[in-house]
Design an enzyme around this catalytic site. Structure first.
Site, mmCIF file in Angstrom:
data_model
loop_
_atom_site.group_PDB
_atom_site.id
_atom_site.type_symbol
_atom_site.label_atom_id
_atom_site.label_comp_id
_atom_site.label_asym_id
_atom_site.label_seq_id
_atom_site.Cartn_x
_atom_site.Cartn_y
_atom_site.Cartn_z
ATOM 1 N N GLN A 199 -2.176 -6.397 55.571
ATOM 2 C CA GLN A 199 -3.327 -6.938 56.296
ATOM 3 C C GLN A 199 -3.881 -8.149 55.554
ATOM 4 O O GLN A 199 -4.265 -9.152 56.171
ATOM 5 C CB GLN A 199 -4.430 -5.890 56.444
ATOM 6 C CG GLN A 199 -5.685 -6.456 57.114
ATOM 7 C CD GLN A 199 -6.844 -5.472 57.138
ATOM 8 O OE1 GLN A 199 -7.200 -4.971 58.196
ATOM 9 N NE2 GLN A 199 -7.431 -5.198 55.986
ATOM 10 N N HIS A 212 8.050 -2.794 52.156
ATOM 11 C CA HIS A 212 6.608 -3.033 52.121
ATOM 12 C C HIS A 212 6.081 -2.460 50.813
ATOM 13 O O HIS A 212 5.470 -1.392 50.767
ATOM 14 C CB HIS A 212 5.958 -2.358 53.331
ATOM 15 C CG HIS A 212 4.699 -3.015 53.788
ATOM 16 N ND1 HIS A 212 4.678 -4.200 54.485
ATOM 17 C CD2 HIS A 212 3.397 -2.648 53.668
ATOM 18 C CE1 HIS A 212 3.438 -4.538 54.772
ATOM 19 N NE2 HIS A 212 2.634 -3.607 54.279
#
Length: 319
Positions: free
Chosen positions: A184, A302
Site C-alpha cells: 500500500q 511480496h
C-alpha cells in the site's frame, strides 16, 4: 524461471486490463480543488521519544471531509536549512511504525514524515460515520455510492496534502521532497507523486492498488485484495454490475495516475509476487513517462527485497 504471471518480455509491454473512467482527469482535478480548499490547521506536538540530534513530533492536520490526520515528523538539529525531506507510507491496515527505524535519514540531515493512513492501524481518523479505525475494507468503501465518496480518494489526497505541508515548512527544501513505501505504501508513493508532482524522487516497492480487474482475472482477489471477492459475493453475486464496479474502481487505480509523475522513479519488484501480481505493477511502471528504473528480483515475492532499502537511500542521496 518459475512464473506466477506473464513472462518478463510480456510484462514490459503490458498496459493493464482495468478500464479508465472517461472523466478520470476531471475527477482528480475536482478532488484536488476540494483538498486545497481545506484549512489544514497543522499542529506539532513534541513526542515523548527524543534523540540528541533531532526533534521528534506528532504532526496533525485536517484532511478532506474533516478527518484529523496524524504523521510522525522528525526534524534534524544543527543542519543547513532548507534541507531535503522524505515522506514514508505504510502497508495496508498498518501504521507509521517506530521512531527508531526513521532516524537514519535524520542523521543524514533530512526531515522525515511518516503518515498514518486514515482509519487503519495508526492515529488518523476515518470520519465515515465513526471516529477512529475501520482497519480495512477500504478499497470497496464507496463502491455503492458516488465515486467522490471512495475512501481511497481521500487517502490519496492525504498523501498529497502532507507533501504540500512538508514543502511549506521553512526548514524543508520544496524542490527536494521525496517519497517511498512498499505495498500500500508503494501505491501511495505513486499517488502522492502524481497528485503533488513537485515530488522530486520516489521509490515505490511492489505497489498495491493497481489494475483491479487483472487481480480478479488471475483469481488473486485474496490477501490484500480479498475484499473485492467479498464485495461481489455480498452485493453482486451474479456479477451483473461487474463492468460498473471495475469502472468505478478505475478512479482509484494508480496506473491511471502514473503519467502525472514528474519526479525520478526507482521501482522495486519481485516477479513471484502473488499479493500484488507483477502485471499489475508493470501496468503502473509502463505508464510512467518520467525518468525511471526498475530493480527486478526474479525469485522474490511480496517480501523484503535484499538491498533495496540501501539502493533507495543512495538514490535519495544523489541530489
Amino acid at each position: 524461471m518459475p512464473l506466477v504471471d506473464m513472462p518478463l518480455e510480456k510484462l514490459k509491454e503490458y498496459e493493464g486490463s482495468s478500464p479508465r473512467p472517461a472523466d478520470f482527469d476531471e475527477y482528480w482535478d475536482r478532488a484536488l480543488a476540494e483538498m486545497r480548499a481545506v484549512d489544514p490547521q497543522v499542529e506539532l506536538v513534541p513526542s515523548s521519544f527524543q534523540v540528541p540530534y533531532a526533534e521528534c513530533f506528532d504532526l496533525y492536520f485536517t484532511g478532506v471531509r474533516g478527518a484529523r490526520i496524524h504523521a510522525k515528523y522528525i526534524r534534524p538539529k544543527n543542519v543547513p536549512e532548507p534541507h531535503p525531506a522524505i515522506l514514508q507510507f505504510h502497508g495496508y491496515t498498518g501504521h507509521s511504525g517506530n521512531w527508531q527505524d526513521k532516524l537514519g535519514y535524520a542523521a543524514l540531515g533530512y526531515s522525515f514524515f511518516s503518515l498514518d493512513c486514515r482509519g487503519q492501524g495508526g492515529y488518523s481518523e476515518d470520519t465515515g460515520g465513526v471516529k477512529g479505525t475501520t482497519q480495512n475494507g477500504h478499497i470497496i468503501r464507496g463502491l455503492n455510492d458516488h465515486p467522490d465518496q471512495l475512501l481511497f480518494r481521500h487517502i490519496y489526497l492525504d498523501t498529497a496534502q502532507l507533501a504540500g505541508i512538508a514543502m511549506q515548512m521553512p526548514e524543508v527544501d520544496p524542490e527536494s521532497v521525496m517519497a517511498m513505501g512498499g505495498s500500500q505504501g508503494g501505491g501511495l508513493t505513486i499517488a502522492c507523486a502524481a497528485l503533488e508532482p513537485r515530488i522530486s524522487k520516489l521509490a515505490p516497492v511492489f505497489p498495491f492498488l493497481s489494475d483491479y480487474k487483472r487481480v480478479w482475472q488471475m483469481d488473486l482477489a485474496k490477501d490484500a485484495y480479498a475484499e473485492l471477492r467479498t464485495f461481489f459475493r455480498n452485493f453482486d453475486p451474479q456479477h451483473k454490475r461487474e463492468d460498473e464496479i471495475f469502472d468505478k474502481l478505475g478512479y482509484i487505480d494508480i496506473q491511471f495516475l502514473a503519467s502525472r509523475i514528474r519526479g525520478e522513479v526507482l521501482f522495486g519488484i519481485g516477479l513471484m509476487d502473488t499479493v500484488c501480481p507483477p502485471s499489475t505493477q508493470f501496468a503502473v511502471y509502463n505508464k510512467i513517462t518520467a525518468s525511471k528504473s526498475m530493480e527486478i528480483y526474479p525469485d522474490f515475492g511480496h517480501e523484503d527485497l535484499p538491498a533495496f532499502s540501501d539502493m533507495t537511500m543512495q538514490f535519495f542521496l544523489k541530489q
